[in-house]
Write a protein that holds these residues in place. Structure first.
Motif, PDB file in Angstrom:
ATOM      1  N   GLY A  76      -2.953   8.877   4.107  1.00  0.00           N
ATOM      2  CA  GLY A  76      -3.321   7.614   4.741  1.00  0.00           C
ATOM      3  C   GLY A  76      -4.811   7.338   4.663  1.00  0.00           C
ATOM      4  O   GLY A  76      -5.234   6.191   4.460  1.00  0.00           O
ATOM      5  N   PHE A  77      -5.617   8.389   4.813  1.00  0.00           N
ATOM      6  CA  PHE A  77      -7.065   8.234   4.691  1.00  0.00           C
ATOM      7  C   PHE A  77      -7.414   7.700   3.311  1.00  0.00           C
ATOM      8  O   PHE A  77      -8.180   6.740   3.173  1.00  0.00           O
ATOM      9  CB  PHE A  77      -7.768   9.568   4.948  1.00  0.00           C
ATOM     10  CG  PHE A  77      -9.249   9.530   4.709  1.00  0.00           C
ATOM     11  CD1 PHE A  77     -10.104   9.012   5.655  1.00  0.00           C
ATOM     12  CD2 PHE A  77      -9.787   9.989   3.517  1.00  0.00           C
ATOM     13  CE1 PHE A  77     -11.475   8.949   5.432  1.00  0.00           C
ATOM     14  CE2 PHE A  77     -11.141   9.938   3.280  1.00  0.00           C
ATOM     15  CZ  PHE A  77     -11.984   9.416   4.242  1.00  0.00           C
ATOM     16  N   VAL A  78      -6.847   8.297   2.276  1.00  0.00           N
ATOM     17  CA  VAL A  78      -7.133   7.871   0.899  1.00  0.00           C
ATOM     18  C   VAL A  78      -6.648   6.445   0.663  1.00  0.00           C
ATOM     19  O   VAL A  78      -7.378   5.612   0.102  1.00  0.00           O
ATOM     20  CB  VAL A  78      -6.514   8.849  -0.126  1.00  0.00           C
ATOM     21  CG1 VAL A  78      -6.595   8.299  -1.543  1.00  0.00           C
ATOM     22  CG2 VAL A  78      -7.191  10.214  -0.039  1.00  0.00           C
TER      23      VAL A  78
ATOM     24  N   THR B 136      -3.464   2.040   9.863  1.00  0.00           N
ATOM     25  CA  THR B 136      -2.792   2.700   8.748  1.00  0.00           C
ATOM     26  C   THR B 136      -1.703   3.655   9.229  1.00  0.00           C
ATOM     27  O   THR B 136      -0.667   3.794   8.583  1.00  0.00           O
ATOM     28  CB  THR B 136      -3.835   3.464   7.903  1.00  0.00           C
ATOM     29  OG1 THR B 136      -4.814   2.532   7.422  1.00  0.00           O
ATOM     30  CG2 THR B 136      -3.206   4.190   6.736  1.00  0.00           C
ATOM     31  N   PHE B 137      -1.927   4.298  10.368  1.00  0.00           N
ATOM     32  CA  PHE B 137      -1.033   5.355  10.837  1.00  0.00           C
ATOM     33  C   PHE B 137      -0.040   4.931  11.907  1.00  0.00           C
ATOM     34  O   PHE B 137       0.714   5.769  12.404  1.00  0.00           O
ATOM     35  CB  PHE B 137      -1.868   6.545  11.333  1.00  0.00           C
ATOM     36  CG  PHE B 137      -2.606   7.206  10.220  1.00  0.00           C
ATOM     37  CD1 PHE B 137      -1.941   8.042   9.339  1.00  0.00           C
ATOM     38  CD2 PHE B 137      -3.953   6.973  10.036  1.00  0.00           C
ATOM     39  CE1 PHE B 137      -2.617   8.648   8.293  1.00  0.00           C
ATOM     40  CE2 PHE B 137      -4.639   7.574   8.997  1.00  0.00           C
ATOM     41  CZ  PHE B 137      -3.968   8.411   8.118  1.00  0.00           C
ATOM     42  N   TRP B 138      -0.029   3.633  12.258  1.00  0.00           N
ATOM     43  CA  TRP B 138       0.942   3.181  13.246  1.00  0.00           C
ATOM     44  C   TRP B 138       2.349   3.389  12.689  1.00  0.00           C
ATOM     45  O   TRP B 138       2.665   2.953  11.586  1.00  0.00           O
ATOM     46  CB  TRP B 138       0.694   1.714  13.592  1.00  0.00           C
ATOM     47  CG  TRP B 138       1.618   1.166  14.625  1.00  0.00           C
ATOM     48  CD1 TRP B 138       1.947   1.722  15.824  1.00  0.00           C
ATOM     49  CD2 TRP B 138       2.340  -0.059  14.545  1.00  0.00           C
ATOM     50  NE1 TRP B 138       2.825   0.908  16.504  1.00  0.00           N
ATOM     51  CE2 TRP B 138       3.085  -0.192  15.741  1.00  0.00           C
ATOM     52  CE3 TRP B 138       2.423  -1.057  13.589  1.00  0.00           C
ATOM     53  CZ2 TRP B 138       3.905  -1.284  15.997  1.00  0.00           C
ATOM     54  CZ3 TRP B 138       3.231  -2.151  13.840  1.00  0.00           C
ATOM     55  CH2 TRP B 138       3.962  -2.259  15.035  1.00  0.00           C
TER      56      TRP B 138
ATOM     57  N   VAL C 257       1.690   0.273   2.530  1.00  0.00           N
ATOM     58  CA  VAL C 257       1.831   1.314   1.521  1.00  0.00           C
ATOM     59  C   VAL C 257       2.380   2.589   2.143  1.00  0.00           C
ATOM     60  O   VAL C 257       3.288   3.233   1.609  1.00  0.00           O
ATOM     61  CB  VAL C 257       0.476   1.572   0.803  1.00  0.00           C
ATOM     62  CG1 VAL C 257       0.541   2.819  -0.059  1.00  0.00           C
ATOM     63  CG2 VAL C 257       0.068   0.360  -0.031  1.00  0.00           C
ATOM     64  N   MET C 258       1.816   2.958   3.290  1.00  0.00           N
ATOM     65  CA  MET C 258       2.268   4.183   3.975  1.00  0.00           C
ATOM     66  C   MET C 258       3.746   4.085   4.369  1.00  0.00           C
ATOM     67  O   MET C 258       4.503   5.052   4.208  1.00  0.00           O
ATOM     68  CB  MET C 258       1.424   4.453   5.207  1.00  0.00           C
ATOM     69  CG  MET C 258       0.014   4.920   4.903  1.00  0.00           C
ATOM     70  SD  MET C 258      -0.028   6.567   4.182  1.00  0.00           S
ATOM     71  CE  MET C 258       0.355   7.566   5.631  1.00  0.00           C
ATOM     72  N   GLN C 259       4.164   2.930   4.875  1.00  0.00           N
ATOM     73  CA  GLN C 259       5.564   2.766   5.260  1.00  0.00           C
ATOM     74  C   GLN C 259       6.474   2.879   4.040  1.00  0.00           C
ATOM     75  O   GLN C 259       7.565   3.452   4.116  1.00  0.00           O
ATOM     76  CB  GLN C 259       5.773   1.446   6.000  1.00  0.00           C
ATOM     77  CG  GLN C 259       5.097   1.394   7.354  1.00  0.00           C
ATOM     78  CD  GLN C 259       5.503   2.521   8.268  1.00  0.00           C
ATOM     79  OE1 GLN C 259       6.677   2.751   8.531  1.00  0.00           O
ATOM     80  NE2 GLN C 259       4.516   3.271   8.748  1.00  0.00           N
ATOM     81  N   GLY C 260       6.020   2.345   2.906  1.00  0.00           N
ATOM     82  CA  GLY C 260       6.784   2.500   1.668  1.00  0.00           C
ATOM     83  C   GLY C 260       6.874   3.957   1.249  1.00  0.00           C
ATOM     84  O   GLY C 260       7.938   4.426   0.831  1.00  0.00           O
ATOM     85  N   LEU C 261       5.758   4.667   1.365  1.00  0.00           N
ATOM     86  CA  LEU C 261       5.762   6.087   1.016  1.00  0.00           C
ATOM     87  C   LEU C 261       6.631   6.908   1.974  1.00  0.00           C
ATOM     88  O   LEU C 261       7.315   7.841   1.540  1.00  0.00           O
ATOM     89  CB  LEU C 261       4.329   6.628   0.990  1.00  0.00           C
ATOM     90  CG  LEU C 261       3.448   6.088  -0.144  1.00  0.00           C
ATOM     91  CD1 LEU C 261       1.997   6.519   0.060  1.00  0.00           C
ATOM     92  CD2 LEU C 261       3.976   6.567  -1.484  1.00  0.00           C
TER      93      LEU C 261
END
Length: 165
Positions: free
Chosen positions: A114-116, A100-102, A156-160
């Motif tokens: 990211g956890f959520v 998730t955090f890469w 999702v994270m990259q989009g955010l």
């Protein structure tokens, strides 16, 4: 052995005496009576700032090695417990949360977000994650649904990041 195996019902002995079981059970976090996947993800979270010190390619190599190791580890421990996918095996959550955090920014607010996002993907299991969870077995099956949840959470994270950073 079957799912009613005494080892599957009481894995604590092996978790504290066998280093492979200890890793698979996330240093004991998988023994929590409620939400072991969430606890495993929480225990994996403090590693993220360390992995983020690596260059992007180094973090990527770490992920690939963690995945390959996890396929072997989760398959081995599941076989030894005599179950398909013991809920206490949380190495797959470790790898999913790390994915998730890469290439994500550092900071506590990103860690929380990211956890959520990862937990939502892992619990909700949108297609194709749900299909993989039901149809792929062994070490690869244990790992693959969380790898896919991690990849979805990563997207999702990259989009955010693109929207907010």
């Amino acid at each position: 052995m079957t799912d009613s195996s005494p080892l599957a019902a009481k894995p604590q002995v092996l978790v504290w005496s066998n280093p492979w079981h200890n890793l698979a059970f996330g240093f004991g976090s998988g023994l929590m009576p409620k939400a072991p996947g969430t606890w495993g993800s929480l225990v994996a979270l403090p590693f993220v700032p360390l992995w983020q010190l690596l260059p992007g390619w180094g973090y990527g190599v770490l992920l690939v090695l963690s995945m390959l190791f996890g396929i072997w580890l989760c398959g081995k421990v599941a076989r030894e417990l005599g179950v398909h996918d013991h809920e206490g095996i949380v190495w797959d959550e470790f790898v999913g949360i790390w994915m998730t955090f890469w290439l994500a920014p550092q900071g506590w607010h990103w860690l929380l977000l990211g956890f959520v996002v990862f937990r939502v993907m892992d619990i909700a299991k949108p297609w194709p994650i749900s299909w993989v969870d039901r149809h792929v077995h062994g070490g690869i099956g244990i790992m693959l649904d969380d790898i896919l949840a991690g990849a979805a959470a990563w997207a999702v994270m990259q989009g955010l990041v693109a929207l907010l950073a």
